[in-house]
Design a protein around this motif. Structure first.
Motif, mmCIF file in Angstrom:
data_model
loop_
_atom_site.group_PDB
_atom_site.id
_atom_site.type_symbol
_atom_site.label_atom_id
_atom_site.label_comp_id
_atom_site.label_asym_id
_atom_site.label_seq_id
_atom_site.Cartn_x
_atom_site.Cartn_y
_atom_site.Cartn_z
ATOM 1 N N ALA A 95 0.828 -1.203 0.000
ATOM 2 C CA ALA A 95 0.000 0.000 0.000
ATOM 3 C C ALA A 95 0.865 1.257 0.000
ATOM 4 N N GLU A 96 1.966 1.228 0.737
ATOM 5 C CA GLU A 96 2.882 2.370 0.770
ATOM 6 C C GLU A 96 3.537 2.576 -0.600
ATOM 7 N N GLN A 97 3.954 1.486 -1.232
ATOM 8 C CA GLN A 97 4.576 1.582 -2.552
ATOM 9 C C GLN A 97 3.590 2.123 -3.583
ATOM 10 N N LEU A 98 2.355 1.658 -3.535
ATOM 11 C CA LEU A 98 1.323 2.141 -4.454
ATOM 12 C C LEU A 98 1.105 3.635 -4.279
ATOM 13 N N ARG A 99 1.029 4.075 -3.038
ATOM 14 C CA ARG A 99 0.813 5.504 -2.776
ATOM 15 C C ARG A 99 1.998 6.337 -3.258
ATOM 16 N N GLN A 100 3.216 5.846 -3.076
ATOM 17 C CA GLN A 100 4.391 6.569 -3.550
ATOM 18 C C GLN A 100 4.379 6.683 -5.073
ATOM 19 N N ASP A 101 4.010 5.593 -5.745
ATOM 20 C CA ASP A 101 3.941 5.620 -7.208
ATOM 21 C C ASP A 101 2.864 6.589 -7.691
ATOM 22 N N GLN A 102 1.718 6.588 -7.014
ATOM 23 C CA GLN A 102 0.640 7.502 -7.376
ATOM 24 C C GLN A 102 1.066 8.962 -7.179
ATOM 25 N N CYS A 103 1.751 9.229 -6.082
ATOM 26 C CA CYS A 103 2.217 10.600 -5.824
ATOM 27 C C CYS A 103 3.246 11.042 -6.860
ATOM 28 N N LEU A 104 4.139 10.125 -7.244
ATOM 29 C CA LEU A 104 5.134 10.446 -8.249
ATOM 30 C C LEU A 104 4.463 10.791 -9.577
ATOM 31 N N MET A 105 3.502 9.984 -9.984
ATOM 32 C CA MET A 105 2.804 10.236 -11.251
ATOM 33 C C MET A 105 1.946 11.498 -11.181
ATOM 34 N N ALA A 106 1.404 11.809 -10.018
ATOM 35 C CA ALA A 106 0.652 13.052 -9.855
ATOM 36 C C ALA A 106 1.572 14.257 -10.029
ATOM 37 N N GLY A 107 2.799 14.152 -9.530
ATOM 38 C CA GLY A 107 3.776 15.220 -9.732
ATOM 39 C C GLY A 107 4.136 15.376 -11.192
ATOM 40 N N VAL A 108 4.249 14.262 -11.906
ATOM 41 C CA VAL A 108 4.544 14.318 -13.335
ATOM 42 C C VAL A 108 3.377 14.972 -14.079
ATOM 43 N N LEU A 109 2.157 14.688 -13.657
ATOM 44 C CA LEU A 109 0.986 15.320 -14.279
ATOM 45 C C LEU A 109 1.056 16.835 -14.145
ATOM 46 N N ARG A 110 1.456 17.307 -12.958
ATOM 47 C CA ARG A 110 1.496 18.751 -12.714
ATOM 48 C C ARG A 110 2.686 19.433 -13.375
ATOM 49 N N ALA A 139 -0.366 5.819 -17.015
ATOM 50 C CA ALA A 139 0.160 4.998 -15.913
ATOM 51 C C ALA A 139 -0.821 4.940 -14.749
ATOM 52 N N LEU A 140 -1.472 6.055 -14.460
ATOM 53 C CA LEU A 140 -2.423 6.084 -13.343
ATOM 54 C C LEU A 140 -3.671 5.257 -13.626
ATOM 55 N N ASP A 141 -3.946 4.977 -14.888
ATOM 56 C CA ASP A 141 -5.114 4.173 -15.254
ATOM 57 C C ASP A 141 -4.808 2.682 -15.304
ATOM 58 N N GLN A 142 -3.574 2.277 -14.979
ATOM 59 C CA GLN A 142 -3.153 0.880 -15.074
ATOM 60 C C GLN A 142 -3.233 0.181 -13.710
#
Length: 82
Positions: A42-57, A70-73
């Motif tokens: 769960a921690e790894q998933l959240r870190q990956d989601q946060c990283l991709m959210a930063g890339v989005l911004r 990536a966020l849709d996968q």
């Protein structure tokens, strides 16, 4: 005022002898409430989601579409993209 509040709390506790005094033993963390919870995953998933959210911004148009895809996968494919 504080003494009145303290008296009210003490009167409530003293008036209810059926209340357990050590309720901390009855509680457990939410993560332990069911089988199958993997805190590390769960921690790894959240870190990956946060990283991709930063890339989005912060990323350009090409990075935006990559991050959005990536966020849709699934979590495994998201981790690979991250």
């Amino acid at each position: 005022m504080p003494s009145v509040l303290a008296l009210a709390v003490l009167a409530t506790v003293a008036g209810r002898p059926d209340l357990p005094h050590d309720r901390a033993a009855d509680f457990s963390p939410v993560a332990d409430s069911y089988d199958g919870f993997d805190a590390a995953a769960a921690e790894q998933l959240r870190q990956d989601q946060c990283l991709m959210a930063g890339v989005l911004r912060l990323g350009g148009p090409g990075m935006f579409s990559t991050a959005q895809d990536a966020l849709d996968q699934t979590p495994d494919k998201l981790h690979t993209a991250a």
